[in-house]
Design a protein around this motif. Structure first.
Motif, PDB file in Angstrom:
ATOM      1  N   HIS A   9      -1.287   2.042 -11.714  1.00  0.00           N
ATOM      2  CA  HIS A   9      -1.007   3.324 -11.062  1.00  0.00           C
ATOM      3  C   HIS A   9       0.500   3.563 -11.055  1.00  0.00           C
ATOM      4  CE1 HIS A   9      -5.144   3.389  -9.394  1.00  0.00           C
ATOM      5  NE2 HIS A   9      -4.962   2.085  -9.260  1.00  0.00           N
ATOM      6  N   ILE A  48       2.072   0.367  -9.739  1.00  0.00           N
ATOM      7  CA  ILE A  48       1.262  -0.569  -8.945  1.00  0.00           C
ATOM      8  C   ILE A  48       0.037  -0.961  -9.759  1.00  0.00           C
ATOM      9  CG2 ILE A  48      -0.120  -0.832  -6.842  1.00  0.00           C
ATOM     10  CD1 ILE A  48       1.784   1.037  -5.447  1.00  0.00           C
ATOM     11  N   ARG A  49      -0.244  -2.243  -9.758  1.00  0.00           N
ATOM     12  CA  ARG A  49      -1.451  -2.782 -10.380  1.00  0.00           C
ATOM     13  C   ARG A  49      -2.392  -3.220  -9.267  1.00  0.00           C
ATOM     14  NH1 ARG A  49      -2.609  -2.895 -15.832  1.00  0.00           N
ATOM     15  NH2 ARG A  49      -0.483  -3.660 -16.237  1.00  0.00           N
ATOM     16  N   ASP A  50      -3.561  -2.566  -9.191  1.00  0.00           N
ATOM     17  CA  ASP A  50      -4.475  -2.899  -8.106  1.00  0.00           C
ATOM     18  C   ASP A  50      -5.326  -4.106  -8.489  1.00  0.00           C
ATOM     19  OD1 ASP A  50      -6.374  -2.005  -9.855  1.00  0.00           O
ATOM     20  OD2 ASP A  50      -6.824  -0.149  -8.773  1.00  0.00           O
ATOM     21  N   THR A  73       0.868  -1.175   0.000  1.00  0.00           N
ATOM     22  CA  THR A  73       0.000   0.000   0.000  1.00  0.00           C
ATOM     23  C   THR A  73       0.900   1.218   0.000  1.00  0.00           C
ATOM     24  OG1 THR A  73      -1.787  -1.137   1.174  1.00  0.00           O
ATOM     25  CG2 THR A  73      -1.781   1.266   1.241  1.00  0.00           C
ATOM     26  N   ILE A 101      -2.804   3.575  -2.288  1.00  0.00           N
ATOM     27  CA  ILE A 101      -3.149   2.616  -3.332  1.00  0.00           C
ATOM     28  C   ILE A 101      -2.565   1.268  -2.953  1.00  0.00           C
ATOM     29  CG2 ILE A 101      -2.909   2.027  -5.775  1.00  0.00           C
ATOM     30  CD1 ILE A 101      -2.696   5.012  -6.334  1.00  0.00           C
ATOM     31  N   THR A 102      -3.397   0.244  -2.978  1.00  0.00           N
ATOM     32  CA  THR A 102      -2.969  -1.105  -2.640  1.00  0.00           C
ATOM     33  C   THR A 102      -2.970  -1.952  -3.909  1.00  0.00           C
ATOM     34  OG1 THR A 102      -3.916  -0.927  -0.427  1.00  0.00           O
ATOM     35  CG2 THR A 102      -3.456  -3.146  -1.248  1.00  0.00           C
ATOM     36  N   GLY A 103      -1.872  -2.667  -4.117  1.00  0.00           N
ATOM     37  CA  GLY A 103      -1.771  -3.529  -5.289  1.00  0.00           C
ATOM     38  C   GLY A 103      -0.386  -4.142  -5.362  1.00  0.00           C
TER      39      GLY A 103
END
Length: 772
Positions: free
Chosen positions: A599, A591-593, A573, A577-579
């Motif tokens: 992102h 980052i890919r959620d 995270t 944004i978490t991914g």
């Protein structure tokens, strides 16, 4: 004045006093004799004419034109068209004078134009005897040469076959070696025929033990001309495909080989044998006229053949240009295809004019320059062809090395051909410079001896080796990094942190090598890089102040990587944004959620990094049961569900510790909540939690433990007496609830509710009270 003593003829010298006499008395005695004086004047005029023709015609004509001008014109003021016109007039006049003298000589030969009608100066029997002896020498030498060539034909055939179908070396190297061996054999044949001709002329023809001058003239010409033809056979081997340097057909090779051989034979034997013999036996004017006729005939013959083959050779050159890989080669070949016939005609015209203007030393110079040009261009073409074939071949590494360094083969195939292209361009420049040097249009030795030549050559060599060394260092270090990242050859499986750091180091290494190589190369070519470095520092400082966010991104990214906060493949995270972290650079993380959205989060906006992939993970589950259920029984079922999870093949190896029951954590509105914690391998807590939830539901259903869910209670209220009014219910007609009955079949309104109480039916006209 002493020079005048060697000018007069033999008779004048016999009449002059001995060399011990004083020079003035000798000259006086010479001038007293009328015949000697007239002969001296005539020979001085002839020497003046020879010196005038051997000097530069343009400069001489400039002085003559300036002297004959009505006004006070200087030699340097004479215009170029006027000088060209004067030179052309002089050449035409010389040719006319030569032919007029030749006609007079032929007339005197037959006693037609002599003053006394005496033709005893020409000995017909001696001339006939000399011609027969020379003919015998020519016939014997050529016969010996043809016999030797016939004997070595099997050798040429075997060498050609080896060049075509051999297995050793590359095709180009085999061709070069085969042509070299055949050329050595061909040269030996020419030398043996030359030696045999000398022996025959010395001991078998004419006076035994003496080699006549006329035989020596032919044999020397034979040696030179046949060596030139041997060089032609290296290029145009019409009978042996494996010994042909030029990539043309056998018919085209036979055509051009025959044309060049006839041209060389005509000019060579004519100027080296016929003209000297005519000068010696008949007249110098006749020899010069015959030489002029030979050159004119050769020029007309050459121009005719060039114009005849203009289009066919142009198409061949354009096809070669289409196959060229270097842009400069394609442009040069296309330009050559359009202009080659003009260049050839200009070359032959230049040879003709130079031969006519300077007959004494022009032809040897032109022949030597042409021979040097052919050798230079031939060697350059061979090297270029060899490099072209090498560029077109893919570098293939062994399977173990390719497995250890998977990107090494790709890099070599990307860098090595480009280096060879640069070498080919350098060869092209060298060929042009050496060709100009051969024609004295450019003094290569003097240019290299100068400071500019040495500096430029040294800079080019230094920069080339610096670039090659930088590429070698980059290939070595990048291959070492890939070897470390390869789990099959580099040891254990590299961690995500190691992969990230090594990838960043590889990128930083590439930038550092490019920067250092550019700086060193600029320094080698003479550019002062001190101001450049200072300017780069000031510019970097200005960029640092103007792009603080970028600097913050980079600094934060460096510390995140050093602290191993996250790596590619981790579930984190970052910035809310978490991914999954798919890419890490020096300034941002991608980052890919869970929904698949990609992102890019700059490190400057990262305050906290939450990493779910470090050491272990926990599944924290909260399960609610009804108030009437037994809590201990529910805990037992939770433990049984954990045992089922442990026994599963898919998730059992992911569990790191026994089930932890935290107990009742809340007495909620409609449930009693129990918390459990399951310790798993990092990244597997979500999959383990889903599997455990399934097993808990199955165990609670089996044990009859209720998992409460929301209920709704309806309250209709009470009147003042405590009576609740009757509920207004809408009941479905039982006969219409059955979709299979005939009453409902085909009725589109069979699913409409019907009121069971008559009081709730729609009133009709009878139910309405009439007014009184």
């Amino acid at each position: 004045m002493a020079t005048l003593l060697i000018v007069p003829t033999t008779q004048a010298q016999q009449e002059a006093p001995s060399p011990d006499s004083p020079a003035y008395s000798t000259l006086a005695d010479l001038l007293e004799n009328e015949d000697s004086r007239n002969r001296l004047i005539e020979e001085l005029r002839q020497l003046a004419e020879r010196e005038g023709t051997s000097s530069s015609p343009l400069s001489a004509s400039s002085e003559a034109i300036a002297a004959d001008a009505p006004g006070n014109q200087r030699a340097e003021e004479v215009s170029l068209p006027r000088r060209l016109a004067e030179t052309s007039s002089q050449i035409v006049g010389d040719i006319g004078h030569q032919f007029s003298q030749s006609v007079a000589t032929v007339a005197n030969l037959f006693g037609v134009g002599s003053a006394d009608g005496d033709s005893s100066a020409f000995d017909t029997s001696a001339f006939t005897n000399a011609a027969i002896n020379l003919g015998l020498v020519i016939a014997a030498t050529i016969a010996l040469f043809l016999i030797l060539r016939y004997l070595v034909r099997p050798l040429f055939s075997r060498i050609s076959q080896w060049s075509i179908s051999g297995s050793l070396l590359t095709p180009v190297l085999r061709l070069v070696l085969a042509v070299g061996m055949a050329a050595v054999a061909d040269i030996l044949i020419v030398v043996l025929a030359y030696v045999g001709g000398n022996l025959i002329a010395t001991f078998a023809i004419g006076e035994s033990g003496a080699l006549s001058t006329r035989a020596s003239l032919f044999l020397n010409a034979f040696l030179v001309i046949e060596l030139l033809k041997a060089g032609l056979r290296m290029l145009f081997a019409s009978r042996y495909e494996g010994l042909r340097l030029l990539p043309i057909s056998a018919s085209a090779a036979a055509y051009w080989n025959g044309w060049f051989a006839r041209l060389i034979g005509l000019v060579g034997y004519g100027l080296l044998v016929v003209v000297p013999l005519l000068n010696f036996y008949l007249s110098t004017a006749l020899g010069q006229a015959v030489g002029t006729l030979i050159m004119l005939g050769a020029f007309v013959y050459a121009v005719t053949v060039v114009l005849k083959n203009r289009l066919s050779l142009r198409q061949s050159i354009e096809q070669s240009a289409a196959k060229a890989t270097l842009q400069a080669s394609r442009v040069t070949l296309n330009l050559l295809a359009k202009l080659w016939h003009w260049l050839a005609i200009a070359y032959f015209l230049m040879v003709l004019l130079v031969t006519l203007i300077r007959p004494d030393d022009a032809l040897p110079f032109v022949a030597a320059a042409t021979f040097k040009t052919l050798i230079i261009v031939g060697i350059g073409a061979l090297l270029s062809n060899l490099l072209t074939q090498t560029i077109g071949r893919q570098i293939t590494l062994t399977a173990p090395l390719r497995d250890r360094l998977p990107m090494l083969e790709k890099r070599l195939n990307a860098y090595v051909p480009n280096i060879l292209r640069v070498i080919r361009a350098i060869i092209l420049i060298a060929v042009v410079m050496l060709t100009l040097n051969a024609w004295n249009a450019f003094d290569l030795a003097a240019w290299y001896a100068s400071d500019a030549g040495r500096t430029l050559t040294g800079n080019i060599v230094s920069v080339f080796f610096i670039v090659v060394l930088a590429l070698a260092v980059w290939i070595g270090l990048a291959s070492l990094i890939e070897h470390r990242l390869n789990p099959d050859t580099g040891g254990d499986e590299p961690s995500a942190r190691a992969r990230t750091l090594l990838s960043l180091f590889r990128n930083a290494l590439a930038i550092a090598i490019i920067t250092m190589t550019a700086m060193i190369a600029l320094s080698e070519i003479g550019i002062n890089i001190g101001p450049l470095i200072a300017g780069a520092g000031v510019l970097g400082l200005a960029i640092g102040f103007g792009a603080q966010k970028l600097v913050q991104d980079i600094i934060t990214g460096v510390f995140i990587q050093v602290e191993n906060a996250m790596n590619t493949g981790d579930v984190v995270t970052v910035g809310g944004i978490t991914g999954t972290a798919e890419r890490l650079s020096i300034r941002s993380v991608a980052i890919r959620d869970l929904s698949g959205t990609y992102h890019i989060v700059p490190f400057s906006s990262v305050d906290t990094v939450s990493n779910y992939m470090r050491e272990f993970g926990n599944h924290v589950g909260e399960y609610g049961i009804a108030y009437r259920e037994n809590i201990d029984e529910a805990i037992v079922q939770l433990e049984r569900a954990f045992e089922d999870l442990k026994a599963s093949e898919e998730h059992g190896q992911k569990l790191l510790a026994p089930l932890t029951v935290a107990g009742v954590i809340a007495l909620a509105d409609s449930s009693v909540n129990i918390r459990v914690v399951i310790k798993t391998t990092p990244g597997d807590q979500w999959a383990v939690g889903r599997a455990y939830n399934r097993l808990v539901k199955m165990r609670f259903d089996e044990a009859g433990i209720e998992i409460p869910f929301p209920h709704t209670t309806l309250y209709f209220g009470e009147d003042k007496e405590g009576q609740a009014p009757a509920a207004n219910l809408r009941l479905l007609d039982a006969s219409r609830r059955n979709a299979g009955t005939p009453s409902s079949a085909g009725n589109p309104h069979r699913d409409i509710d019907h009121t069971g109480d008559d009081s709730h039916r729609k009133p009709d006209g009878d139910d309405v009270d009439e007014p009184e």
